[in-house]
Design a protein around this motif. Structure first.
Motif, PDB file in Angstrom:
ATOM      1  N   ALA A 166      -6.221  -5.525 -11.971  1.00 39.29           N
ATOM      2  CA  ALA A 166      -5.952  -4.356 -11.128  1.00 39.29           C
ATOM      3  C   ALA A 166      -5.278  -4.737  -9.820  1.00 39.29           C
ATOM      4  O   ALA A 166      -4.548  -3.935  -9.245  1.00 39.29           O
ATOM      5  CB  ALA A 166      -7.260  -3.609 -10.845  1.00 39.29           C
ATOM      6  N   LEU A 196      -9.454   0.878  -5.358  1.00 40.77           N
ATOM      7  CA  LEU A 196      -8.239   0.329  -4.769  1.00 40.77           C
ATOM      8  C   LEU A 196      -7.769   1.189  -3.600  1.00 40.77           C
ATOM      9  O   LEU A 196      -7.261   0.687  -2.604  1.00 40.77           O
ATOM     10  CB  LEU A 196      -7.156   0.222  -5.842  1.00 40.77           C
ATOM     11  CG  LEU A 196      -7.565  -0.667  -7.034  1.00 40.77           C
ATOM     12  CD1 LEU A 196      -6.683  -0.427  -8.246  1.00 40.77           C
ATOM     13  CD2 LEU A 196      -7.510  -2.135  -6.636  1.00 40.77           C
ATOM     14  N   ASP A 235       3.657   2.481  -9.176  1.00 40.62           N
ATOM     15  CA  ASP A 235       4.379   1.568  -8.289  1.00 40.62           C
ATOM     16  C   ASP A 235       5.894   1.764  -8.372  1.00 40.62           C
ATOM     17  O   ASP A 235       6.591   1.691  -7.365  1.00 40.62           O
ATOM     18  CB  ASP A 235       4.045   0.111  -8.656  1.00 40.62           C
ATOM     19  CG  ASP A 235       2.667  -0.297  -8.130  1.00 40.62           C
ATOM     20  OD1 ASP A 235       2.134   0.411  -7.243  1.00 40.62           O
ATOM     21  OD2 ASP A 235       2.120  -1.309  -8.605  1.00 40.62           O
ATOM     22  N   LYS A 292      -0.234   3.850  -2.353  1.00 42.41           N
ATOM     23  CA  LYS A 292      -0.419   3.022  -3.545  1.00 42.41           C
ATOM     24  C   LYS A 292      -1.618   3.526  -4.353  1.00 42.41           C
ATOM     25  O   LYS A 292      -2.614   3.957  -3.792  1.00 42.41           O
ATOM     26  CB  LYS A 292      -0.634   1.570  -3.137  1.00 42.41           C
ATOM     27  CG  LYS A 292      -0.368   0.584  -4.285  1.00 42.41           C
ATOM     28  CD  LYS A 292      -0.208  -0.831  -3.761  1.00 42.41           C
ATOM     29  CE  LYS A 292      -0.437  -1.881  -4.838  1.00 42.41           C
ATOM     30  NZ  LYS A 292       0.644  -1.974  -5.822  1.00 42.41           N
ATOM     31  N   TYR A 293      -1.515   3.459  -5.638  1.00 39.28           N
ATOM     32  CA  TYR A 293      -2.525   3.906  -6.614  1.00 39.28           C
ATOM     33  C   TYR A 293      -2.611   5.426  -6.724  1.00 39.28           C
ATOM     34  O   TYR A 293      -3.430   5.948  -7.471  1.00 39.28           O
ATOM     35  CB  TYR A 293      -3.913   3.318  -6.317  1.00 39.28           C
ATOM     36  CG  TYR A 293      -3.873   1.829  -6.076  1.00 39.28           C
ATOM     37  CD1 TYR A 293      -3.509   0.968  -7.107  1.00 39.28           C
ATOM     38  CD2 TYR A 293      -4.150   1.290  -4.832  1.00 39.28           C
ATOM     39  CE1 TYR A 293      -3.437  -0.394  -6.895  1.00 39.28           C
ATOM     40  CE2 TYR A 293      -4.072  -0.080  -4.610  1.00 39.28           C
ATOM     41  CZ  TYR A 293      -3.718  -0.913  -5.641  1.00 39.28           C
ATOM     42  OH  TYR A 293      -3.639  -2.264  -5.430  1.00 39.28           O
ATOM     43  N   THR A 295      -0.763  -6.337  -8.666  1.00 40.40           N
ATOM     44  CA  THR A 295       0.401  -5.788  -7.970  1.00 40.40           C
ATOM     45  C   THR A 295       0.129  -5.592  -6.482  1.00 40.40           C
ATOM     46  O   THR A 295       0.934  -4.990  -5.789  1.00 40.40           O
ATOM     47  CB  THR A 295       0.821  -4.438  -8.571  1.00 40.40           C
ATOM     48  OG1 THR A 295      -0.300  -3.535  -8.435  1.00 40.40           O
ATOM     49  CG2 THR A 295       1.201  -4.564 -10.023  1.00 40.40           C
ATOM     50  N   SER A 296      -1.017  -6.060  -6.011  1.00 44.73           N
ATOM     51  CA  SER A 296      -1.311  -5.887  -4.596  1.00 44.73           C
ATOM     52  C   SER A 296      -0.898  -7.131  -3.831  1.00 44.73           C
ATOM     53  O   SER A 296      -1.132  -8.251  -4.272  1.00 44.73           O
ATOM     54  CB  SER A 296      -2.810  -5.637  -4.387  1.00 44.73           C
ATOM     55  OG  SER A 296      -3.102  -5.656  -2.997  1.00 44.73           O
TER      56      SER A 296
END
Lengths: 251, 280
Positions: B73, B25, A220, A215-216, B76-77
């Motif tokens: 930020a 992140l 996504d 992720k990142y 979407t986590s």
């Protein structure tokens, strides 16, 4: 932005899968060209390589194209082009450049007809097509048998290179070490990624194979696609192409 | 799939987040993968705690902007969230107190849950925790008798470990409490000095088992400083921060030469406080 030379950036590569770093190349290159005051970047094109390239771990191109398309959903100036990947065989990068150049010329003449609200200067000049690459590609120019000298010459003479390097790399050295690159260095633009971020598609594939989070590192939407289609799970190398080994392994 | 005896962990990251970047992140993702892979821990939550404005760092823009960006930020986590407690305090709060606050919050929540659930632990364990904090030892932390309440651990980059050596930036007892009572998860570059730093510090060495070094094999240095510099120069920050953060920055024209001069000449709150309190 008047009198600036319009430029289209073309990036060739595996995009296996596309990552944020690929997308950064475009951003950094565009900033750099704009800051010269001479150019106006009007479009970016991502051209995933043909399956017959024969690279280990390469997943089928329709997946790579789909992932690039998802990644570019939020970009208003970069698009994916599947022409290269749809050819019956692998082809040299210079031929991909020639193809896109002819496409650009054709659409430029098309616009010249009835005025579509554009100023004459916009329509007069067909945009210049330049190859966008990381500094590592410049280095591969020196690898024996990887590139034909005539192709390198055509790329830097007729098209031009925009080369994005990372902090701590010295692409100048690669240029000075090659007579052809030296001769056409006015056509080679060196842009610097101001932020160190060496994440590569290789790293992403390894992390995916080990079940670790990516992720990142990529959008996504691309991660979701990879999961949905079970791409890059361990042994995806077996699913890759082992059809033929190309002499030219450039992309 | 998870063995029940795994210790549940909450990762807390303190910092300016000025602005939050993809690197911040990533720290969470790397740390969670690492902790889960040890087989001993299960990361249940990540908390981002932006520092308050009283920290007085140069270029620090108002906390509400930094909080909103962090919230955008983490939208979407599925497991990382933003907590505003620290940023809402009038004065700067030591990191160890932020850790303590979140640990106590979790304990309080677990106490409340106990009233509804018969299976969980006895009342009075909160006091036990308080005692443990007083004279905690590594052993207790490695085998916590606090099943049910996750441990809050400080998540950081190698720079935080390095900053332990800066005079007056940290109180030595705070460092001791952080590593003894909570624990540190430090994401470091391959070949960094983290191990050496631990070796050279008596207190870190003593609690080395409570310091987890996570190796990041791919250099990723999307620092906020670089992001702000790029913004001042009109360069693109796309794909370095989440799209929503980039849009927010643009909408509010957050970073400029002027904003970079905020707190210019001011003394960093910890330096001021610790220098004042330092024994002569």
């Amino acid at each position: 932005m008047k009198n600036r030379i319009p430029v289209v950036l073309l990036a060739c590569g595996s995009f296996n899968p596309i990552t944020n770093m690929h997308l950064r190349l475009f951003e950094v290159a565009r900033d750099h060209l704009h800051q010269t005051g001479m150019y106006q970047v009007i479009e970016g094109i991502i051209s995933p390589v043909n399956d017959n390239y024969g690279k280990k771990d390469l997943v089928p191109s329709h997946h790579r194209v789909a992932m690039a398309r998802l990644a570019l959903q939020t970009s208003d100036w970069i698009r994916v082009d599947s022409w290269e990947s749809e050819q019956t065989q692998w082809m040299e990068t210079v031929k991909v450049l020639r193809h896109h150049q002819s496409q650009l010329l054709r659409s430029a003449t098309r616009v010249e007809g009835p005025d579509s609200g554009k100023t004459p200067s916009d329509t007069a000049a067909a945009p210049e097509l330049k190859l966008l690459c990381g500094a590592d590609v410049l280095k591969t120019f020196q690898t024996p048998n990887l590139w034909k000298d005539s192709h390198i010459q055509e790329i830097v003479e007729k098209f031009g290179l925009v080369c994005v390097s990372r902090v701590g790399h010295d692409p100048k050295g690669y240029i000075l070490g090659s007579p052809i690159l030296c001769k056409y260095q006015h056509n080679i633009h060196l842009a610097r990624e101001p932020v160190l971020n060496e994440m590569s598609a290789t790293y992403v594939r390894r992390a995916l194979g080990q079940g670790q989070s990516v992720k990142y590192l990529l959008p996504d939407s691309v991660i979701a696609y990879i999961k949905d289609h079970g791409l890059y799970v361990t042994d995806s190398s077996q699913k890759g192409r082992s059809i033929q080994k190309n002499k030219g392994k450039t992309s | 799939m998870e063995k029940p005896e795994r210790t549940e962990v909450v990762l807390l990251a303190c910092g300016s987040f000025n602005p939050i970047t993809n690197m911040h992140l990533r720290l969470f993702e790397l740390a969670r993968d690492y902790m889960n892979s040890t087989g001993k821990y299960k990361v249940v939550k990540g908390i981002i705690s932006p520092v308050g404005d009283a920290y007085k760092k140069k270029g620090l823009i108002p906390a509400h902007h930094r909080v909103i960006m962090a919230e955008l930020a983490t939208k979407t986590s599925g497991w990382v969230e933003v907590d505003t407690w620290e940023s809402l305090q009038k004065e700067w709060v030591e990191t160890v107190k932020v850790l303590r606050h979140h640990q106590e919050k979790l304990e309080a929540r677990s106490c409340n849950q106990q009233q509804n659930s018969p299976v969980l632990e006895k009342p009075g364990r909160k006091r036990k925790w308080a005692e443990q904090r007083q004279n905690s030892t590594q052993k207790k932390l490695l085998e916590p008798n606090t099943k049910g309440v996750p441990q809050v651990k400080l998540l950081c980059g190698a720079d935080l470990l390095e900053s332990f050596g800066v005079p007056n930036l940290w109180k030595s007892e705070d460092i001791a409490h952080i590593v003894a009572d909570h624990g540190l998860i430090c994401v470091t570059r391959a070949g960094s000095d983290a191990q050496k730093l631990i070796y050279e510090s008596d207190v870190l060495w003593r609690h080395r088992r409570n310091i987890h070094l996570v190796h990041e094999w791919v250099p990723n240095d999307i620092s906020s400083t670089r992001i702000r510099r790029a913004l001042r120069r009109g360069q693109s920050i796309r794909y370095l921060v989440p799209d929503l953060v980039q849009e927010y920055i643009e909408e509010h024209s957050l970073y400029s030469a002027e904003s970079e001069d905020r707190n210019l000449g001011a003394t960093l709150a910890p330096l001021q406080r610790n220098a004042a309190e330092a024994p002569s």
